[in-house]
Design a protein around this motif. Structure first.
Motif, mmCIF file in Angstrom:
data_model
loop_
_atom_site.group_PDB
_atom_site.id
_atom_site.type_symbol
_atom_site.label_atom_id
_atom_site.label_comp_id
_atom_site.label_asym_id
_atom_site.label_seq_id
_atom_site.Cartn_x
_atom_site.Cartn_y
_atom_site.Cartn_z
ATOM 1 N N LEU A 9 0.848 -1.202 0.000
ATOM 2 C CA LEU A 9 0.000 0.000 0.000
ATOM 3 C C LEU A 9 0.879 1.245 0.000
ATOM 4 O O LEU A 9 1.841 1.336 0.770
ATOM 5 N N ALA A 10 0.530 2.196 -0.863
ATOM 6 C CA ALA A 10 1.194 3.508 -0.838
ATOM 7 C C ALA A 10 0.159 4.566 -0.481
ATOM 8 O O ALA A 10 -0.952 4.556 -1.014
ATOM 9 N N ILE A 11 0.535 5.460 0.418
ATOM 10 C CA ILE A 11 -0.331 6.575 0.784
ATOM 11 C C ILE A 11 0.285 7.839 0.185
ATOM 12 O O ILE A 11 1.470 8.119 0.408
ATOM 13 N N VAL A 12 -0.514 8.568 -0.591
ATOM 14 C CA VAL A 12 -0.002 9.771 -1.263
ATOM 15 C C VAL A 12 -0.870 10.958 -0.881
ATOM 16 O O VAL A 12 -2.084 10.949 -1.122
ATOM 17 N N THR A 13 -0.284 11.982 -0.282
ATOM 18 C CA THR A 13 -1.039 13.213 -0.002
ATOM 19 C C THR A 13 -0.847 14.186 -1.165
ATOM 20 O O THR A 13 0.176 14.158 -1.846
ATOM 21 N N GLY A 14 -1.862 15.016 -1.381
ATOM 22 C CA GLY A 14 -1.802 15.907 -2.539
ATOM 23 C C GLY A 14 -1.898 15.101 -3.819
ATOM 24 O O GLY A 14 -1.217 15.386 -4.819
ATOM 25 N N ALA A 31 1.947 -1.919 -9.323
ATOM 26 C CA ALA A 31 1.063 -2.836 -8.576
ATOM 27 C C ALA A 31 0.969 -2.519 -7.085
ATOM 28 O O ALA A 31 0.988 -3.411 -6.249
ATOM 29 N N HIS A 32 0.914 -1.225 -6.759
ATOM 30 C CA HIS A 32 0.621 -0.825 -5.380
ATOM 31 C C HIS A 32 -0.864 -0.487 -5.272
ATOM 32 O O HIS A 32 -1.422 0.161 -6.161
ATOM 33 N N ASP A 33 -1.493 -0.903 -4.163
ATOM 34 C CA ASP A 33 -2.768 -0.299 -3.816
ATOM 35 C C ASP A 33 -2.486 1.105 -3.311
ATOM 36 O O ASP A 33 -1.363 1.396 -2.873
ATOM 37 N N LEU A 34 -3.503 1.972 -3.387
ATOM 38 C CA LEU A 34 -3.272 3.373 -3.033
ATOM 39 C C LEU A 34 -4.305 3.886 -2.052
ATOM 40 O O LEU A 34 -5.481 3.503 -2.120
ATOM 41 N N LEU A 35 -3.862 4.739 -1.164
ATOM 42 C CA LEU A 35 -4.775 5.549 -0.360
ATOM 43 C C LEU A 35 -4.460 6.987 -0.731
ATOM 44 O O LEU A 35 -3.333 7.448 -0.522
ATOM 45 N N SER A 82 -2.868 -0.026 8.868
ATOM 46 C CA SER A 82 -2.471 -0.408 7.501
ATOM 47 C C SER A 82 -1.198 -1.245 7.530
ATOM 48 O O SER A 82 -0.119 -0.753 7.196
ATOM 49 N N PRO A 83 -1.318 -2.527 7.934
ATOM 50 C CA PRO A 83 -0.095 -3.336 8.058
ATOM 51 C C PRO A 83 0.649 -3.524 6.741
ATOM 52 O O PRO A 83 1.850 -3.811 6.745
ATOM 53 N N GLN A 84 -0.065 -3.361 5.611
ATOM 54 C CA GLN A 84 0.611 -3.562 4.323
ATOM 55 C C GLN A 84 1.251 -2.269 3.795
ATOM 56 O O GLN A 84 1.736 -2.216 2.667
ATOM 57 N N LEU A 85 1.288 -1.235 4.652
ATOM 58 C CA LEU A 85 1.886 0.039 4.211
ATOM 59 C C LEU A 85 3.353 -0.153 3.810
ATOM 60 O O LEU A 85 4.153 -0.697 4.563
ATOM 61 N N ALA A 86 3.686 0.302 2.590
ATOM 62 C CA ALA A 86 5.071 0.182 2.109
ATOM 63 C C ALA A 86 5.677 1.547 1.802
ATOM 64 O O ALA A 86 6.897 1.705 1.805
ATOM 65 N N LEU A 127 5.821 5.111 10.889
ATOM 66 C CA LEU A 127 7.066 4.441 11.283
ATOM 67 C C LEU A 127 6.877 3.115 12.029
ATOM 68 O O LEU A 127 7.548 2.126 11.685
ATOM 69 N N PRO A 128 5.974 3.029 13.020
ATOM 70 C CA PRO A 128 5.822 1.725 13.698
ATOM 71 C C PRO A 128 5.449 0.612 12.726
ATOM 72 O O PRO A 128 5.956 -0.510 12.837
ATOM 73 N N VAL A 129 4.581 0.925 11.746
ATOM 74 C CA VAL A 129 4.175 -0.095 10.765
ATOM 75 C C VAL A 129 5.373 -0.493 9.904
ATOM 76 O O VAL A 129 5.663 -1.680 9.716
ATOM 77 N N LEU A 130 6.091 0.497 9.384
ATOM 78 C CA LEU A 130 7.223 0.210 8.488
ATOM 79 C C LEU A 130 8.328 -0.533 9.240
ATOM 80 O O LEU A 130 8.921 -1.494 8.731
ATOM 81 N N LEU A 131 8.584 -0.104 10.477
ATOM 82 C CA LEU A 131 9.654 -0.752 11.266
ATOM 83 C C LEU A 131 9.261 -2.181 11.617
ATOM 84 O O LEU A 131 10.114 -3.076 11.633
ATOM 85 N N ASN A 132 7.988 -2.400 11.869
ATOM 86 C CA ASN A 132 7.515 -3.752 12.163
ATOM 87 C C ASN A 132 7.743 -4.674 10.964
ATOM 88 O O ASN A 132 8.057 -5.852 11.112
ATOM 89 N N ASN A 133 7.621 -4.107 9.748
ATOM 90 C CA ASN A 133 7.850 -4.882 8.521
ATOM 91 C C ASN A 133 9.328 -4.899 8.128
ATOM 92 O O ASN A 133 9.702 -5.583 7.175
#
Ligand code: NAP
Length: 263
Positions: A9-14, A31-35, A82-86, A127-133
């Motif tokens: 998952l990618a989160i993009v602001t703006g 092939a990323h899902d997006l928020l 969002s555990p799949q956040l990349a 950061l906690p999600v990314l560091l966990n992964n």
């Protein structure tokens, strides 16, 4: 093969315009899902329809004004689930023009919130999600303006300087964790940015403009290569940044003031 369960998952602001929109296209093609986050929900819905149809990924629309604390808090809450956040791309931003004293204090405060507080809070949520992964990245869209100061662009340069410095410090803190941080520092880029500022860009030479596609491709290529924190797209801007680092401040003050007065 990517399935809805294993897609990053990618989160993009703006995400509704300019550089953010191109990030969404490029990440969807990878092939990323997006928020996708911005204030204009209709534009985000149109983007969702287009990208889901073209790339068979899932896009979640998240309308939010990131100058407002409660909207940032809602997004923070969404990120923590969002555990799949990349990848987090802190891209939303705007400029103002004219002497500080003539601009609206509310607009200036909004800029500080959008360019500093919101990205910082979103990074801390991610950061906690990314560091966990033990994997993933944050791209903070700063600017070449972060390497200078300028009359009539006082807070724009100051807030972008914060974002570049914040990214460099955070990257140093995260060394060896598998999580990377990039400060993306574009120069003049064709988007809605200057039109929204209502500035006349006629005096800016053609060679100084870059396409948002070139900016985003440089950013993602640099991330792919595991390159340095700073990404300055385009040789001309890399040279300019090197020059700015050794230029006496009185020259920067004079040149930027002359340029700002002409716009
Ligand atoms: P743009 O085309 O004007 O896009 C700006 C994006 O930010 C839009 O999606 C806008 O969507 C969103 N946005 C603005 N205010 C927001 C708010 N309060 N809350 C949430 N989203 C908001 O400009 P751009 O050139 O792509 O700019 C993207 C980033 O690049 C900015 O951070 C800018 O400072 C930086 N940058 C631009 C240039 C350049 O020359 N264009 C150069 C260096 C750096 P909504 O209006 O729908 O909210």
């Amino acid at each position: 093969m990517s399935t809805p369960d294993n897609r990053p998952l990618a989160i993009v602001t703006g995400a509704s315009a300019g550089i953010g929109r191109v990030f969404c296209e490029r990440l969807a093609s990878r092939a990323h899902d997006l928020l996708v986050v911005a204030r204009d929900g209709n534009r985000l819905e149109a983007l969702k329809r287009e990208l889901e149809e073209r790339y068979q990924i899932q896009v979640e629309v998240f309308p939010a004004d990131l100058t407002i604390d409660t909207d940032v808090s809602l997004l923070v809450a969404r990120i923590t689930q969002s555990p799949q956040l990349a990848l987090l791309v802190n891209n939303a931003g705007f400029g103002t023009r004219g002497p500080l004293i003539n601009t609206s204090p509310a607009r200036q405060e909004a800029m500080l919130r959008l360019h500093t507080v919101a990205p910082m809070r979103l990074c801390m949520a991610a950061l906690p999600v990314l560091l966990n992964n033990s994997h993933g990245a944050i791209i903070n869209v700063s600017s070449v303006a972060s390497f200078l100061f300028s009359a009539y662009n006082v807070n724009y340069c100051a807030t972008k300087a914060y974002l570049t410095s914040f990214s460099e410090g955070l990257a140093a803190e995260l060394a060896g964790t598998g999580v990377r941080v990039q400060a993306l520092c574009p120069g003049f880029t064709r988007s809605e940015f200057h039109q929204r500022m209502e500035v006349d860009t006629g005096d800016i030479p053609q060679w100084m403009w870059m396409s948002p596609e070139a900016v985003v491709d440089a950013s993602l290529a640099s991330l792919d290569r595991g390159r340095a924190v700073l990404c300055v797209p385009g040789l001309r801007y890399k040279l300019l940044v090197m020059l700015l680092r050794v230029t006496p401040h009185w020259i920067i003050a004079r040149v930027t003031r002359r340029h700002a007065e002409a716009m």
